[in-house]
Motif scaffolding. Structure first.
Motif, PDB file in Angstrom:
ATOM      1  N   UNK A  27      11.902  -0.238 -12.069  1.00 27.35           N
ATOM      2  CA  UNK A  27      12.170   0.140 -10.684  1.00 27.35           C
ATOM      3  C   UNK A  27      10.922   0.783 -10.075  1.00 27.35           C
ATOM      4  N   UNK A  28      10.728   0.555  -8.774  1.00 30.32           N
ATOM      5  CA  UNK A  28       9.498   0.982  -8.106  1.00 30.32           C
ATOM      6  C   UNK A  28       9.556   2.456  -7.712  1.00 30.32           C
ATOM      7  N   UNK A  29       8.405   2.986  -7.300  1.00 29.47           N
ATOM      8  CA  UNK A  29       8.320   4.370  -6.814  1.00 29.47           C
ATOM      9  C   UNK A  29       9.275   4.555  -5.632  1.00 29.47           C
ATOM     10  N   UNK A  30       9.284   3.563  -4.721  1.00 26.38           N
ATOM     11  CA  UNK A  30      10.131   3.669  -3.529  1.00 26.38           C
ATOM     12  C   UNK A  30      11.610   3.795  -3.924  1.00 26.38           C
ATOM     13  N   UNK A  31      12.036   2.977  -4.888  1.00 22.95           N
ATOM     14  CA  UNK A  31      13.432   3.013  -5.346  1.00 22.95           C
ATOM     15  C   UNK A  31      13.769   4.371  -5.945  1.00 22.95           C
ATOM     16  N   UNK A  32      12.850   4.900  -6.759  1.00 26.55           N
ATOM     17  CA  UNK A  32      13.087   6.211  -7.388  1.00 26.55           C
ATOM     18  C   UNK A  32      13.190   7.310  -6.338  1.00 26.55           C
ATOM     19  N   UNK A  41      10.425  12.398   3.225  1.00 29.97           N
ATOM     20  CA  UNK A  41       9.422  13.479   3.119  1.00 29.97           C
ATOM     21  C   UNK A  41       8.135  12.946   2.494  1.00 29.97           C
ATOM     22  N   UNK A  42       8.284  12.110   1.472  1.00 26.70           N
ATOM     23  CA  UNK A  42       7.124  11.542   0.786  1.00 26.70           C
ATOM     24  C   UNK A  42       6.288  10.711   1.768  1.00 26.70           C
ATOM     25  N   UNK A  47       1.123   9.458   4.778  1.00 24.15           N
ATOM     26  CA  UNK A  47       0.584   8.574   5.818  1.00 24.15           C
ATOM     27  C   UNK A  47      -0.942   8.663   5.737  1.00 24.15           C
ATOM     28  N   UNK A  48      -1.669   7.510   5.762  1.00 24.72           N
ATOM     29  CA  UNK A  48      -3.126   7.554   5.537  1.00 24.72           C
ATOM     30  C   UNK A  48      -3.869   8.591   6.383  1.00 24.72           C
ATOM     31  N   UNK A  49      -3.498   8.742   7.676  1.00 25.48           N
ATOM     32  CA  UNK A  49      -4.224   9.695   8.528  1.00 25.48           C
ATOM     33  C   UNK A  49      -4.005  11.134   8.067  1.00 25.48           C
ATOM     34  N   UNK A  50      -2.740  11.476   7.838  1.00 26.29           N
ATOM     35  CA  UNK A  50      -2.403  12.837   7.367  1.00 26.29           C
ATOM     36  C   UNK A  50      -3.125  13.103   6.062  1.00 26.29           C
ATOM     37  N   UNK A  79       3.649   1.630  -3.970  1.00 27.60           N
ATOM     38  CA  UNK A  79       4.991   2.158  -3.717  1.00 27.60           C
ATOM     39  C   UNK A  79       6.048   1.208  -4.274  1.00 27.60           C
ATOM     40  N   UNK A  80       5.737  -0.097  -4.250  1.00 24.66           N
ATOM     41  CA  UNK A  80       6.731  -1.094  -4.639  1.00 24.66           C
ATOM     42  C   UNK A  80       6.370  -1.840  -5.922  1.00 24.66           C
ATOM     43  N   UNK A  81       5.253  -1.456  -6.559  1.00 26.56           N
ATOM     44  CA  UNK A  81       4.804  -2.193  -7.749  1.00 26.56           C
ATOM     45  C   UNK A  81       5.845  -2.122  -8.855  1.00 26.56           C
TER      46      UNK A  81
END
Length: 407
Positions: A27-32, A41-42, A47-50, A79-81
């Motif tokens: 399961x991917x990071x996003x799923x967890x 929150x994550x 976000x790249x700029x932040x 995130x989805x690997x």
């Protein structure tokens, strides 16, 4: 006996020519993050700029990977690997799980000197324990779509399945700020793109395999299955050739149009048989390190409408699971051949507690090339099609994947 010796040489001489690397699907990071209620929150914090503003001062001035706009050039959507395999570095061997990523060209693993939380939860390379280790000393930085990392360069013996590569240059990651890699199920990344794509970590692994003549042919192939952990083959990377057991029909070859990513031309993209996107052709990269299929924002937003997907506050698009059978087919025309995905293929299903959610497998990513905007054919596409990457003739081949245990 001479005859037997000759036979032995013939048999043993070709034994390392085809190298099978089993891939696990997890399961991917996003799923967890979704399951633990931390996804929103994550995404805000990463976000790249932040992210750039928060961590820029932690990196040496002028780190090239911090240049604005750099993240759009180098797409890693970890995130989805989901697919990882094992490698080892050093003497004696130290094992790591890596994403075999055709969308990058560098090899890196966490260092035992790493100061980030991510490294505590992953296997770390202990240079002082390897007798074949060579210190390099140069620094490197890599900017991901979802995070940064920084480290030092090194050289050591690398083993991938039964192939040994001497003096492989790689990065020891020392600083992985943020929490992208904390959640990751893999330790590092092994890039399989062209040398032009390297940040500065020396020759890519596959190039060294070719230089050191460890393979029969300058070819590698990916099989990605739809299943996870039920005893069936979850995925396989084959180095040095093609496995005809894992696909049906003939391989359709497409020339590489720019030798950095594995970049090819798409003739057009059709929805329910009608050509809607890039009617005059466009560019795409074939990327095992990206889970979804991505395209230019305007095209993808229109495509989401056509398949009845509605946006969520996490940037994903939801589809009503009850409607899957009535959704249109999406067809990529490559080299004159049609590659059709049904909703069953392009919809990602996820269980959240006892509820099934259906997400669109398409994502908006604006990625420019000298030949115009680019699409990315990630795992959503590659699960359906066995893919062959041929460095000898600079071409990519596809054939329908044979999902043996899954019908």
């Amino acid at each position: 006996t001479d005859m037997w010796r000759l036979l032995l040489v013939l048999v043993c001489g070709t034994s390392s020519a085809l190298v099978r690397v089993p891939l696990r699907r997890v399961s991917s990071i996003r799923t967890q993050l979704r399951a633990s209620g931390e996804l929103e929150a994550f995404l805000k914090g990463h976000h790249p700029d932040t992210f750039n503003r928060r961590y820029a001062q932690c990196f040496p001035p002028g780190t090239p990977s911090l240049r604005l706009g750099r993240s759009s050039e180098r797409i890693y959507n970890f995130m989805d690997a989901q697919y990882f395999g094992e490698i080892s570095l050093g003497t004696p061997e130290q094992n790591f799980s890596v994403v075999f990523d055709t969308g990058s060209a560098d090899l890196w693993v966490p260092s035992s000197y790493c100061v980030s939380q991510a490294c505590v939860l992953h296997r770390n390379f202990r240079a002082f324990k390897s007798t074949s280790f060579h210190h390099d000393g140069r620094m490197f930085g890599i900017h991901y779509g979802s995070g940064h990392m920084m480290g030092v360069m090194a050289r050591d013996t690398l083993k991938v399945a039964n192939v040994t590569i001497q003096n492989q240059e790689f990065g020891e990651s020392i600083y992985e700020p943020g929490t992208t890699f904390v959640m990751a199920r893999f330790d590092g990344v092994l890039g399989m793109g062209y040398p032009a794509l390297t940040e500065n970590l020396g020759n890519p692994v596959f190039d060294n395999m070719l230089v050191q003549k460890t393979l029969d042919e300058p070819v590698f192939s990916f099989y990605l299955s739809r299943r996870t952990g039920n005893g069936s083959l979850e995925g396989e990377l084959l180095l040095g050739g093609i496995d005809e057991e894992l696909y049906d029909g003939q391989i359709n070859w497409l020339p590489v149009t720019a030798k950095a990513y594995w970049q090819i031309k798409i003739d057009s993209v059709a929805v329910q048989g009608e050509s809607v996107f890039c009617p005059r052709g466009c560019q795409a990269i074939v990327d095992t390190g990206t889970s979804l299929i991505t395209g230019p924002t305007n095209d993808i937003l229109f495509l989401q409408q056509l398949i009845g997907a509605t946006p969520t506050n996490t940037g994903e698009f939801l589809i009503n699971c009850a409607r899957l059978t009535s959704l249109p087919q999406v067809t990529f025309v490559l080299g004159g051949k049609e590659y059709t995905l049904t909703a069953e293929h392009y919809v990602r299903k996820e269980m959240l507690e006892d509820k099934e959610l259906c997400f669109s497998g398409f994502q908006a990513v604006d990625m420019a090339s000298s030949q115009g905007p680019m699409w990315i054919l990630g795992d959503v596409f590659l699960r359906q099609y066995y893919s062959v990457f041929d460095r000898g003739q600079d071409r990519v081949g596809f054939a329908p994947a044979r999902h043996i245990t899954e019908e």
